[in-house]
Design an enzyme around this catalytic site. Sequence first.
Site, PDB file in Angstrom:
ATOM      1  N   LYS A 109      34.589  41.630  52.689  1.00  0.00           N
ATOM      2  CA  LYS A 109      34.623  40.363  51.964  1.00  0.00           C
ATOM      3  C   LYS A 109      34.432  39.154  52.893  1.00  0.00           C
ATOM      4  O   LYS A 109      34.514  39.289  54.117  1.00  0.00           O
ATOM      5  CB  LYS A 109      35.954  40.267  51.204  1.00  0.00           C
ATOM      6  CG  LYS A 109      36.141  41.339  50.115  1.00  0.00           C
ATOM      7  CD  LYS A 109      37.490  41.158  49.398  1.00  0.00           C
ATOM      8  CE  LYS A 109      37.731  42.204  48.334  1.00  0.00           C
ATOM      9  NZ  LYS A 109      39.044  42.022  47.658  1.00  0.00           N
ATOM     10  N   PHE A 155      44.219  35.152  38.271  1.00  0.00           N
ATOM     11  CA  PHE A 155      43.576  35.115  39.591  1.00  0.00           C
ATOM     12  C   PHE A 155      42.064  35.299  39.530  1.00  0.00           C
ATOM     13  O   PHE A 155      41.406  35.330  40.564  1.00  0.00           O
ATOM     14  CB  PHE A 155      44.207  36.173  40.511  1.00  0.00           C
ATOM     15  CG  PHE A 155      44.103  37.598  40.006  1.00  0.00           C
ATOM     16  CD1 PHE A 155      42.947  38.347  40.204  1.00  0.00           C
ATOM     17  CD2 PHE A 155      45.168  38.185  39.334  1.00  0.00           C
ATOM     18  CE1 PHE A 155      42.855  39.651  39.737  1.00  0.00           C
ATOM     19  CE2 PHE A 155      45.076  39.507  38.868  1.00  0.00           C
ATOM     20  CZ  PHE A 155      43.916  40.239  39.074  1.00  0.00           C
ATOM     21  N   ARG A 159      40.220  54.288  50.083  1.00  0.00           N
ATOM     22  CA  ARG A 159      41.309  53.411  49.631  1.00  0.00           C
ATOM     23  C   ARG A 159      42.540  53.545  50.532  1.00  0.00           C
ATOM     24  O   ARG A 159      43.252  52.564  50.753  1.00  0.00           O
ATOM     25  CB  ARG A 159      41.646  53.666  48.162  1.00  0.00           C
ATOM     26  CG  ARG A 159      40.614  52.985  47.253  1.00  0.00           C
ATOM     27  CD  ARG A 159      40.959  53.030  45.795  1.00  0.00           C
ATOM     28  NE  ARG A 159      42.072  52.214  45.381  1.00  0.00           N
ATOM     29  CZ  ARG A 159      41.989  50.958  44.929  1.00  0.00           C
ATOM     30  NH1 ARG A 159      40.818  50.338  44.882  1.00  0.00           N
ATOM     31  NH2 ARG A 159      43.056  50.311  44.520  1.00  0.00           N
ATOM     32  N   THR A 207      46.656  46.769  47.689  1.00  0.00           N
ATOM     33  CA  THR A 207      46.016  45.502  47.306  1.00  0.00           C
ATOM     34  C   THR A 207      46.651  44.295  47.988  1.00  0.00           C
ATOM     35  O   THR A 207      45.945  43.398  48.454  1.00  0.00           O
ATOM     36  CB  THR A 207      46.090  45.341  45.767  1.00  0.00           C
ATOM     37  OG1 THR A 207      45.482  46.484  45.154  1.00  0.00           O
ATOM     38  CG2 THR A 207      45.391  44.072  45.312  1.00  0.00           C
ATOM     39  N   ARG A 256      43.982  46.496  55.576  1.00  0.00           N
ATOM     40  CA  ARG A 256      44.747  45.350  55.071  1.00  0.00           C
ATOM     41  C   ARG A 256      46.088  45.225  55.790  1.00  0.00           C
ATOM     42  O   ARG A 256      46.579  44.118  56.030  1.00  0.00           O
ATOM     43  CB  ARG A 256      44.944  45.488  53.558  1.00  0.00           C
ATOM     44  CG  ARG A 256      43.663  45.231  52.758  1.00  0.00           C
ATOM     45  CD  ARG A 256      43.826  45.641  51.308  1.00  0.00           C
ATOM     46  NE  ARG A 256      42.682  45.292  50.476  1.00  0.00           N
ATOM     47  CZ  ARG A 256      42.494  45.766  49.242  1.00  0.00           C
ATOM     48  NH1 ARG A 256      43.374  46.593  48.708  1.00  0.00           N
ATOM     49  NH2 ARG A 256      41.431  45.408  48.551  1.00  0.00           N
ATOM     50  N   ASN A 290      42.198  39.659  51.150  1.00  0.00           N
ATOM     51  CA  ASN A 290      42.545  41.029  51.533  1.00  0.00           C
ATOM     52  C   ASN A 290      41.374  41.843  52.092  1.00  0.00           C
ATOM     53  O   ASN A 290      41.416  43.069  52.122  1.00  0.00           O
ATOM     54  CB  ASN A 290      43.290  41.740  50.401  1.00  0.00           C
ATOM     55  CG  ASN A 290      42.429  41.961  49.171  1.00  0.00           C
ATOM     56  OD1 ASN A 290      41.255  41.604  49.158  1.00  0.00           O
ATOM     57  ND2 ASN A 290      43.003  42.555  48.144  1.00  0.00           N
ATOM     58  N   HIS A 304      36.942  45.544  49.750  1.00  0.00           N
ATOM     59  CA  HIS A 304      36.997  46.193  48.437  1.00  0.00           C
ATOM     60  C   HIS A 304      36.618  47.657  48.586  1.00  0.00           C
ATOM     61  O   HIS A 304      35.726  47.991  49.351  1.00  0.00           O
ATOM     62  CB  HIS A 304      36.013  45.528  47.467  1.00  0.00           C
ATOM     63  CG  HIS A 304      35.788  46.340  46.216  1.00  0.00           C
ATOM     64  ND1 HIS A 304      36.636  46.267  45.141  1.00  0.00           N
ATOM     65  CD2 HIS A 304      34.846  47.277  45.898  1.00  0.00           C
ATOM     66  CE1 HIS A 304      36.212  47.103  44.197  1.00  0.00           C
ATOM     67  NE2 HIS A 304      35.128  47.733  44.626  1.00  0.00           N
ATOM     68  N   GLU A 318      29.590  51.084  40.558  1.00  0.00           N
ATOM     69  CA  GLU A 318      29.508  49.930  41.470  1.00  0.00           C
ATOM     70  C   GLU A 318      28.338  50.066  42.438  1.00  0.00           C
ATOM     71  O   GLU A 318      27.669  49.067  42.751  1.00  0.00           O
ATOM     72  CB  GLU A 318      30.836  49.786  42.228  1.00  0.00           C
ATOM     73  CG  GLU A 318      31.969  49.319  41.317  1.00  0.00           C
ATOM     74  CD  GLU A 318      33.328  49.248  42.012  1.00  0.00           C
ATOM     75  OE1 GLU A 318      34.299  48.858  41.351  1.00  0.00           O
ATOM     76  OE2 GLU A 318      33.425  49.583  43.215  1.00  0.00           O
TER      77      GLU A 318
HETATM   78  P1  DAT Z   1      41.966  46.336  44.764  1.00  0.00           P
HETATM   79  O1  DAT Z   1      41.059  45.345  45.443  1.00  0.00           O
HETATM   80  O2  DAT Z   1      43.028  46.848  45.701  1.00  0.00           O
HETATM   81  O3  DAT Z   1      41.224  47.440  44.059  1.00  0.00           O
HETATM   82  P2  DAT Z   1      42.426  45.210  42.117  1.00  0.00           P
HETATM   83  O4  DAT Z   1      41.206  45.941  41.684  1.00  0.00           O
HETATM   84  O5  DAT Z   1      43.673  45.397  41.323  1.00  0.00           O
HETATM   85  O6  DAT Z   1      42.785  45.539  43.659  1.00  0.00           O
HETATM   86  O7  DAT Z   1      42.129  43.642  42.136  1.00  0.00           O
HETATM   87  C1  DAT Z   1      40.891  43.162  42.627  1.00  0.00           C
HETATM   88  C2  DAT Z   1      41.161  41.966  43.493  1.00  0.00           C
HETATM   89  O8  DAT Z   1      41.770  40.941  42.710  1.00  0.00           O
HETATM   90  C3  DAT Z   1      42.136  42.237  44.636  1.00  0.00           C
HETATM   91  O9  DAT Z   1      41.514  42.756  45.776  1.00  0.00           O
HETATM   92  C4  DAT Z   1      42.698  40.862  44.867  1.00  0.00           C
HETATM   93  C5  DAT Z   1      42.746  40.251  43.477  1.00  0.00           C
HETATM   94  N1  DAT Z   1      44.065  40.455  42.858  1.00  0.00           N
HETATM   95  C6  DAT Z   1      44.523  41.584  42.281  1.00  0.00           C
HETATM   96  N2  DAT Z   1      45.783  41.419  41.828  1.00  0.00           N
HETATM   97  C7  DAT Z   1      46.118  40.150  42.138  1.00  0.00           C
HETATM   98  C8  DAT Z   1      47.278  39.355  41.929  1.00  0.00           C
HETATM   99  N3  DAT Z   1      48.375  39.833  41.323  1.00  0.00           N
HETATM  100  N4  DAT Z   1      47.273  38.073  42.394  1.00  0.00           N
HETATM  101  C9  DAT Z   1      46.182  37.572  43.009  1.00  0.00           C
HETATM  102  N5  DAT Z   1      45.054  38.262  43.237  1.00  0.00           N
HETATM  103  C10 DAT Z   1      45.022  39.528  42.788  1.00  0.00           C
HETATM  104 MG    MG Z   2      39.978  47.393  42.429  1.00  0.00          MG
END
Ligand code: DAT
Ligand code: MG
Length: 149
Positions: free
Chosen positions: A9, A57, A85, A91, A102, A112, A115, A126
């Site tokens: 990212k 978010f 992962r 996350t 991370r 973070n 992805h 994807e």
């Molecule tokens: P990941 O990236 O671990 O797969 P995700 O798919 O649940 O996590 O969410 C995608 C992105 O969205 C994540 O990298 C950061 C953001 N995100 C997720 N949950 C969040 C939250 N509670 N507050 C702020 N940003 C969040």
């Molecule tokens: Mg995700």
Amino acid sequence: MERTLIIIKPDAVERGLIGPIITRFEQRGLKIIGMKMLQVSEELARKHYAVHEGKPFFEPLIEYITASPVVVMALEGPQAVQAARKTIGATKPVEAEAGSIRGDFGMMVGRNLVHGSDSPENGEAEIALWFDPSELLSYERVIDRWILE
Ligand code: DAT
Ligand code: MG
């Protein structure tokens, strides 16, 4: 064999962490079958994160992922989704294990670094969203017999 999409990212690119992050996946034994650097359009960002649309978010997430270039990789391996992962970590970086990307490089959920697809089905979807089939390579690595049983 499974395939997963990895995005390095904008924060990781800006912080000069492209190399160290790619190295984690290479050292793990995952095979890079596609890789490129690009500026993410708002349209692509919204498609990629469509499942999060409407969440508080979501808009900051779109702003973040489009703020600077990213590096995307398609990785292949047995259980590649789960392996990647684990290498990425939870996350929220503060909850991520030390030793994960991370957990070693991050502090905040909105910065973070990486992805990784969350299921084999989403890995395929994807990769199809981010890569043209002509950008994906099929090749044998001579080291594979020392990584894969
Ligand atoms: P990941 O990236 O671990 O797969 P995700 O798919 O649940 O996590 O969410 C995608 C992105 O969205 C994540 O990298 C950061 C953001 N995100 C997720 N949950 C969040 C939250 N509670 N507050 C702020 N940003 C969040
Ligand atoms: Mg995700």
